[in-house]
Design a protein around this motif. Structure first.
Motif, PDB file in Angstrom:
ATOM      1  N   VAL A  82     -56.158  34.288 -26.928  1.00  0.00           N
ATOM      2  CA  VAL A  82     -56.589  35.194 -28.223  1.00  0.00           C
ATOM      3  C   VAL A  82     -55.783  35.233 -29.326  1.00  0.00           C
ATOM      4  CG1 VAL A  82     -57.587  37.366 -28.783  1.00  0.00           C
ATOM      5  CG2 VAL A  82     -58.577  36.476 -26.814  1.00  0.00           C
ATOM      6  N   VAL A  83     -54.388  35.617 -29.209  1.00  0.00           N
ATOM      7  CA  VAL A  83     -53.232  35.826 -29.932  1.00  0.00           C
ATOM      8  C   VAL A  83     -53.143  34.693 -30.921  1.00  0.00           C
ATOM      9  CG1 VAL A  83     -51.314  36.743 -30.601  1.00  0.00           C
ATOM     10  CG2 VAL A  83     -52.489  37.970 -28.699  1.00  0.00           C
ATOM     11  N   LEU A  86     -56.259  33.417 -33.153  1.00  0.00           N
ATOM     12  CA  LEU A  86     -56.436  34.340 -34.366  1.00  0.00           C
ATOM     13  C   LEU A  86     -55.066  34.067 -35.232  1.00  0.00           C
ATOM     14  CD1 LEU A  86     -57.945  37.526 -32.623  1.00  0.00           C
ATOM     15  CD2 LEU A  86     -58.936  35.722 -34.101  1.00  0.00           C
ATOM     16  N   ALA A  87     -53.867  34.178 -34.662  1.00  0.00           N
ATOM     17  CA  ALA A  87     -52.775  33.971 -35.535  1.00  0.00           C
ATOM     18  C   ALA A  87     -52.798  32.309 -36.391  1.00  0.00           C
ATOM     19  CB  ALA A  87     -51.485  34.006 -34.944  1.00  0.00           C
ATOM     20  N   LEU A  89     -55.360  30.857 -36.889  1.00  0.00           N
ATOM     21  CA  LEU A  89     -56.822  30.683 -37.802  1.00  0.00           C
ATOM     22  C   LEU A  89     -56.310  31.262 -39.000  1.00  0.00           C
ATOM     23  CD1 LEU A  89     -59.398  29.551 -37.497  1.00  0.00           C
ATOM     24  CD2 LEU A  89     -60.273  31.708 -37.094  1.00  0.00           C
ATOM     25  N   VAL A  90     -55.555  32.565 -39.074  1.00  0.00           N
ATOM     26  CA  VAL A  90     -55.226  33.010 -40.148  1.00  0.00           C
ATOM     27  C   VAL A  90     -54.264  32.420 -41.056  1.00  0.00           C
ATOM     28  CG1 VAL A  90     -53.999  35.048 -41.222  1.00  0.00           C
ATOM     29  CG2 VAL A  90     -55.655  35.338 -39.610  1.00  0.00           C
ATOM     30  N   THR A 150     -49.715  28.547 -31.092  1.00  0.00           N
ATOM     31  CA  THR A 150     -50.020  29.236 -32.672  1.00  0.00           C
ATOM     32  C   THR A 150     -49.836  28.050 -33.693  1.00  0.00           C
ATOM     33  OG1 THR A 150     -49.896  31.229 -32.471  1.00  0.00           O
ATOM     34  CG2 THR A 150     -49.856  30.615 -34.683  1.00  0.00           C
ATOM     35  N   LYS A 196     -67.040  30.804 -43.060  1.00  0.00           N
ATOM     36  CA  LYS A 196     -67.307  31.294 -41.388  1.00  0.00           C
ATOM     37  C   LYS A 196     -67.642  30.163 -40.530  1.00  0.00           C
ATOM     38  CE  LYS A 196     -69.866  34.406 -38.652  1.00  0.00           C
ATOM     39  NZ  LYS A 196     -70.612  35.620 -38.746  1.00  0.00           N
ATOM     40  N   SER A 203     -62.084  27.148 -34.356  1.00  0.00           N
ATOM     41  CA  SER A 203     -61.737  28.242 -33.260  1.00  0.00           C
ATOM     42  C   SER A 203     -62.199  27.650 -32.089  1.00  0.00           C
ATOM     43  CB  SER A 203     -62.299  29.497 -33.676  1.00  0.00           C
ATOM     44  OG  SER A 203     -61.825  30.113 -34.955  1.00  0.00           O
TER      45      SER A 203
END
Length: 281
Positions: A82-83, A86-87, A89-90, A150, A196, A203
């Protein structure tokens, strides 16, 4: 519909091929579920392809969860996946947006550096990566795995999202600037929601790759309390030594598969729309 598929014969052939393909995909999953409900006696004394006998051994799941510390492995995989996704992706979406919408000196070179990094085999950098992480004190820690995972998601994500951001109309940004929106506001409040479908498509691929990753998890981590699920399954099989407990092993595999299947079921519409949007654009 193409002219060929209007012919009833070819439509039947295509449908039969799709049915065969569906069976080939689903059968290993069904066999894993059935195998997780058996004991070794059912595997060796009968046909291993037979249905499990009653009573069904749901205790295989609790046995794996408790004896082989799969609860800890499961949480480690959840946290790391998850971390890092998300990191990544940003960071990748911000990078892709800049490369797609702003022309500056060296932007093309920077983009091709990201593309070229996708072509370098991971094994070539394994030894220097290990020593680098060791010198930084990031081996045997979830933080070290999160950082490496990441970074590993960024090149592919940038490659996909650059093309996606280029297809979005620039008039939306110009209108937002006239209304006084900042660059950060335009990106986070306008461009990311528009992208999106592409973000979700990237993702799901990154989640699958990170969740199933094994090599880096072994090389960078020798602490049992920090094992992820793929490493935990391999260690579990090694601890069984000469007598593999097939029922618990199948139960462990099923535990590792469930989160990914749930994730796909939740976001299947967005994934399909993202793939379709990318193809059309």
């Amino acid at each position: 519909m193409s002219d060929g598929l209007k012919n009833p014969f070819w439509r039947i052939v295509v449908n039969l091929l799709l049915i065969v393909w569906a069976i080939m995909v689903l059968y290993p999953l069904v066999w894993t579920v059935l195998g997780s409900l058996k004991d070794n006696q059912q595997f060796f004394q009968g046909n291993p392809w037979d249905l499990p006998q009653f009573p069904l051994l749901f205790s295989n799941f609790s046995y794996v969860w408790d004896k082989y510390q799969f609860g800890g492995y499961f949480m480690n995989s959840i946290i790391v996946t998850v971390v890092s996704v998300l990191a990544g992706l940003v960071l990748s979406s911000m990078t892709a947006y800049i490369l797609a919408r702003f022309a500056f000196k060296g932007s093309g070179v920077l983009y091709y550096v990201y593309i070229a990094s996708m072509m370098i085999p991971m094994f070539l950098g394994m030894i220097p990566l290990f020593f680098l992480m060791s010198d930084m004190g990031l081996t045997n820690s979830l933080l070290g795995l999160i950082i490496v995972y990441t970074v590993s998601t960024i090149p592919f994500s940038v490659f996909v999202l650059v093309g996606f951001f280029k297809t979005l109309p620039s008039e939306i940004e110009e209108a937002a600037m006239m209304d006084g929106a900042s660059y950060y506001g335009i990106f986070f409040r306008i461009m990311m929601p528009l992208a999106k479908p592409g973000l979700i498509s990237v993702s799901i691929i990154n989640v699958l790759n990170t969740w199933n990753e094994y090599i880096l998890g072994v090389v960078l981590n020798s602490e049992p309390s920090k094992y992820t699920l793929p490493v935990g399954i391999a260690v579990m099989q090694g601890e069984m030594q000469y007598r593999t407990e097939w029922g618990p092993l199948f139960a462990a595999l099923l535990i590792s598969m469930v989160p990914v299947m749930i994730f796909y079921l939740i976001f299947q519409r967005q994934i399909a729309s993202g793939i379709t949007a990318g193809a059309v654009k």
